[in-house]
Design an enzyme around this catalytic site. Structure first.
Site, PDB file in Angstrom:
ATOM      1  N   SER A  23       0.813  -1.208   0.000  1.00 21.55           N
ATOM      2  CA  SER A  23       0.000   0.000   0.000  1.00 21.55           C
ATOM      3  C   SER A  23       0.849   1.262   0.000  1.00 21.55           C
ATOM      4  O   SER A  23       1.267   1.749   1.057  1.00 21.55           O
ATOM      5  CB  SER A  23      -0.935  -0.015   1.212  1.00 21.55           C
ATOM      6  OG  SER A  23      -1.919   0.979   1.092  1.00 21.55           O
ATOM      7  N   ASN A  58       0.742   4.202   2.704  1.00 25.24           N
ATOM      8  CA  ASN A  58       0.515   3.659   4.040  1.00 25.24           C
ATOM      9  C   ASN A  58       1.892   3.324   4.611  1.00 25.24           C
ATOM     10  O   ASN A  58       2.489   2.294   4.278  1.00 25.24           O
ATOM     11  CB  ASN A  58      -0.377   2.416   3.941  1.00 25.24           C
ATOM     12  CG  ASN A  58      -0.689   1.803   5.301  1.00 25.24           C
ATOM     13  OD1 ASN A  58       0.075   1.936   6.232  1.00 25.24           O
ATOM     14  ND2 ASN A  58      -1.823   1.140   5.391  1.00 25.24           N
ATOM     15  N   VAL A  59       2.392   4.215   5.466  1.00 22.04           N
ATOM     16  CA  VAL A  59       3.771   4.106   5.939  1.00 22.04           C
ATOM     17  C   VAL A  59       4.008   2.811   6.701  1.00 22.04           C
ATOM     18  O   VAL A  59       5.027   2.129   6.526  1.00 22.04           O
ATOM     19  CB  VAL A  59       4.124   5.336   6.811  1.00 22.04           C
ATOM     20  CG1 VAL A  59       5.521   5.196   7.394  1.00 22.04           C
ATOM     21  CG2 VAL A  59       4.012   6.617   5.982  1.00 22.04           C
ATOM     22  N   ALA A  60       3.069   2.437   7.588  1.00 17.73           N
ATOM     23  CA  ALA A  60       3.245   1.229   8.393  1.00 17.73           C
ATOM     24  C   ALA A  60       3.291  -0.016   7.518  1.00 17.73           C
ATOM     25  O   ALA A  60       4.090  -0.929   7.742  1.00 17.73           O
ATOM     26  CB  ALA A  60       2.121   1.112   9.421  1.00 17.73           C
ATOM     27  N   ARG A 119      -6.662  -4.325  -3.301  1.00 16.01           N
ATOM     28  CA  ARG A 119      -7.915  -4.094  -2.587  1.00 16.01           C
ATOM     29  C   ARG A 119      -9.117  -4.107  -3.539  1.00 16.01           C
ATOM     30  O   ARG A 119     -10.244  -4.411  -3.119  1.00 16.01           O
ATOM     31  CB  ARG A 119      -7.857  -2.788  -1.818  1.00 16.01           C
ATOM     32  CG  ARG A 119      -6.747  -2.757  -0.769  1.00 16.01           C
ATOM     33  CD  ARG A 119      -7.195  -2.231   0.570  1.00 16.01           C
ATOM     34  NE  ARG A 119      -8.237  -3.030   1.179  1.00 16.01           N
ATOM     35  CZ  ARG A 119      -8.734  -2.790   2.403  1.00 16.01           C
ATOM     36  NH1 ARG A 119      -8.290  -1.775   3.111  1.00 16.01           N
ATOM     37  NH2 ARG A 119      -9.682  -3.552   2.910  1.00 16.01           N
ATOM     38  N   GLU A 148     -13.462   4.404  -0.720  1.00 12.36           N
ATOM     39  CA  GLU A 148     -12.729   3.652   0.297  1.00 12.36           C
ATOM     40  C   GLU A 148     -13.588   3.278   1.503  1.00 12.36           C
ATOM     41  O   GLU A 148     -13.088   2.878   2.545  1.00 12.36           O
ATOM     42  CB  GLU A 148     -11.519   4.462   0.750  1.00 12.36           C
ATOM     43  CG  GLU A 148     -10.527   4.762  -0.363  1.00 12.36           C
ATOM     44  CD  GLU A 148      -9.687   3.556  -0.767  1.00 12.36           C
ATOM     45  OE1 GLU A 148      -9.117   2.898   0.121  1.00 12.36           O
ATOM     46  OE2 GLU A 148      -9.600   3.275  -1.976  1.00 12.36           O
ATOM     47  N   HIS A 157      -6.144   7.602   4.715  1.00 14.34           N
ATOM     48  CA  HIS A 157      -7.587   7.637   4.932  1.00 14.34           C
ATOM     49  C   HIS A 157      -7.896   8.653   6.032  1.00 14.34           C
ATOM     50  O   HIS A 157      -7.063   8.915   6.907  1.00 14.34           O
ATOM     51  CB  HIS A 157      -8.126   6.270   5.387  1.00 14.34           C
ATOM     52  CG  HIS A 157      -8.136   5.221   4.325  1.00 14.34           C
ATOM     53  ND1 HIS A 157      -7.743   3.927   4.559  1.00 14.34           N
ATOM     54  CD2 HIS A 157      -8.492   5.277   3.020  1.00 14.34           C
ATOM     55  CE1 HIS A 157      -7.860   3.217   3.446  1.00 14.34           C
ATOM     56  NE2 HIS A 157      -8.308   4.017   2.501  1.00 14.34           N
ATOM     57  N   ASP A 211      -9.703   8.178   8.567  1.00 16.23           N
ATOM     58  CA  ASP A 211      -9.712   7.588   9.912  1.00 16.23           C
ATOM     59  C   ASP A 211      -8.312   7.441  10.501  1.00 16.23           C
ATOM     60  O   ASP A 211      -8.155   6.928  11.610  1.00 16.23           O
ATOM     61  CB  ASP A 211     -10.470   6.259   9.946  1.00 16.23           C
ATOM     62  CG  ASP A 211      -9.815   5.133   9.159  1.00 16.23           C
ATOM     63  OD1 ASP A 211      -8.728   5.344   8.585  1.00 16.23           O
ATOM     64  OD2 ASP A 211     -10.399   4.025   9.116  1.00 16.23           O
ATOM     65  N   ASN A 251       0.901  -4.142   9.635  1.00 16.52           N
ATOM     66  CA  ASN A 251       0.445  -4.217   8.250  1.00 16.52           C
ATOM     67  C   ASN A 251      -0.301  -2.958   7.840  1.00 16.52           C
ATOM     68  O   ASN A 251      -0.786  -2.865   6.716  1.00 16.52           O
ATOM     69  CB  ASN A 251      -0.443  -5.446   8.052  1.00 16.52           C
ATOM     70  CG  ASN A 251      -0.186  -6.135   6.730  1.00 16.52           C
ATOM     71  OD1 ASN A 251       0.701  -5.762   5.981  1.00 16.52           O
ATOM     72  ND2 ASN A 251      -0.990  -7.142   6.432  1.00 16.52           N
ATOM     73  N   CYS A 276      -9.524   0.490  11.944  1.00 17.96           N
ATOM     74  CA  CYS A 276      -9.490  -0.172  10.638  1.00 17.96           C
ATOM     75  C   CYS A 276     -10.170  -1.529  10.693  1.00 17.96           C
ATOM     76  O   CYS A 276     -10.684  -2.016   9.681  1.00 17.96           O
ATOM     77  CB  CYS A 276      -8.046  -0.360  10.172  1.00 17.96           C
ATOM     78  SG  CYS A 276      -7.256   1.119   9.526  1.00 17.96           S
TER      79      CYS A 276
END
Length: 448
Positions: free
Chosen positions: A22, A25-27, A138, A174, A250, A252, A363, A369
């Site tokens: 992703s 998405n840093v993580a 996704r 999303e 996102h 959230d 992840n 989430c």
């Protein structure tokens, strides 16, 4: 009649893995190719679900998707037995193969947008699966997501299901990760907040430059129309392009709401004063709590790394809310200090509960989430598939099922092993029987 917000958490699948798919998405990207522990991940998720149920919350479970997605690989030209499909895809197109192995469906905040009956024209709860077009891995999810939702919420008297929006970036959707709802109580009409990253049909408007804006205004407007929402009950908010470029993929990740509380970072939105004014007006002057976290206390980097805003705010009793936060928030000095000060403020949030969801966090997803929020009346809850609602029996049964079928170590190389596919399908077939879901997976339908 009683009203509830029911959290339907995604059950982590038996092939949970870290592929770092992703972008933005840093993580997710920072843990690419690490060895995962599917058994631990599933049990961490189940423990969170059971803990919330034990607090008196209504809690549901959504089934995982089948991965590797052999049907998708066949659509892409890989042929032969299932084992040959896996091996040839892994060898000839490894990145495509990894995308078809993604564990991302565990984050059911992206599964769909949900509008409760109190907000909709026909008085039913409306579900629209997210098309998730921005990421190939996704975009494989919506069709099966729709089947899972229909099996969970099957009674047409109370539930309406829509097909996901067209599979095109102009209508990138999303789901609930970019949607929240404010209300006086869960059974009364509320104000639904649709947060978008860009205009699809007007390139002159502000947009991020480093990372993609996954949600479009046009997609949000389409979902509101499908759900029969009144304009006076909807606010469209543009996310700050600068925070998207800082890894806030996102809404959230930077804001969360519950009943009359909106908890957000000061950099979350464009034109924040105007946004808050519109929310106040449409909330009909009832008391609202806007909790704006300043950058001077919590940086965007700390907010993203700890998922301070990817927390759940739950209502435990009248005027008493709690934040369900990942343990990373407790371990970060700035975030921990802020949360301690928050509890001393004059807001309904009175406590913070920390949970270990590290397998999910690595992840790229925190507690928020992992859940899809569904505001329901007692009648609607009674019309929901009872085998999907968390209780002592289901908790024990699912833990036994995980113990029986899941591996405690999974590497990228394992994903091409036909034995893993067989293990996974055996597990998922048994799960559909436990939860009375019917034949929701492609491998089950092809066997009919």
């Amino acid at each position: 009649m009683q009203q509830f917000e029911v959290n339907f958490d995604g059950l982590v699948g038996p092939t949970h893995n870290y592929a770092g798919l992703s972008v933005g998405n840093v993580a997710s990207q920072s843990n690419a190719n690490a060895v995962s522990n599917p058994k631990e991940a599933a049990k961490q998720g189940l423990a969170k679900m059971k803990a919330l149920a034990d607090m008196g919350m209504k809690q549901g479970v959504l089934a995982p998707q089948e991965r590797p997605d052999v049907a998708a690989l066949r659509r892409l030209g890989f042929t032969g037995s299932d084992g040959n499909v896996l091996k040839s895809a892994a060898k000839q197109a490894p990145q495509v193969f990894l995308a078809c192995c993604s564990a991302s469906s565990m984050w059911t905040a992206n599964a769909a947008t949900v509008s409760p009956g109190a907000d909709t024209a026909d008085g039913r709860i409306h579900f629209t699966p997210a098309n998730l077009t921005n990421k190939f891995h996704r975009s494989l999810e919506p069709e099966v997501t729709g089947r899972i939702l229909k099996a969970t919420f099957a009674n047409e008297k109370y539930f309406a299901h829509h097909t996901h929006l067209p599979d095109n970036e102009h209508f990138g959707d999303e789901g609930a990760a970019n949607h929240t709802r404010l209300c006086r109580n869960y059974g009364s009409a509320g104000v639904e907040l649709f947060v978008y990253g860009r205009y699809a049909f007007d390139s002159s408007k502000p947009a991020p430059s480093r990372y993609p804006a996954r949600q479009t205004l046009e997609a949000s407007q389409a979902v509101a129309r499908l759900h029969g929402l009144d304009d006076d009950g909807v606010v469209y908010i543009q996310q700050n392009p600068d925070v998207i470029d800082q890894g806030v993929f996102h809404n959230d990740v930077i804001a969360v709401g519950n009943q009359n509380v909106l908890f957000f970072h000061e950099q979350a939105f464009l034109n924040t004063p105007a946004v808050l004014t519109e929310i106040r007006r449409k909330f009909d002057d009832h008391p609202l709590h806007f909790i704006e976290v300043p950058t001077s206390q919590v940086s965007v980097l700390d907010a993203v790394s700890t998922y301070l805003f990817n927390t759940q705010i739950i209502t435990l009793s009248d005027n008493h809310m709690a934040i369900i936060a990942p343990s990373e928030c407790e371990e970060n000095p700035a975030v921990s200090s802020y949360l301690e000060s928050l509890l001393a403020m004059d807001t309904p949030i009175k406590e913070v509960k920390f949970f270990n969801v590290k397998q999910s966090m690595r992840n790229g997803g925190g507690p928020a989430c992992l859940r899809l929020r569904v505001a329901m009346t007692e009648q609607e809850l009674n019309a929901t598939n009872p085998r999907t609602l968390m209780n002592d029996i289901l908790f024990a049964r699912l833990n036994q099922w995980v113990e029986k079928h899941y591996r405690d170590r999974l590497s990228e190389q394992d994903l091409a092993d036909p034995a893993l596919l067989d293990e996974s399908r055996t597990a998922l077939d048994e799960l559909t029987q436990i939860m009375h879901l019917g034949s929701i997976y492609p491998f089950q339908q092809s066997a009919l």
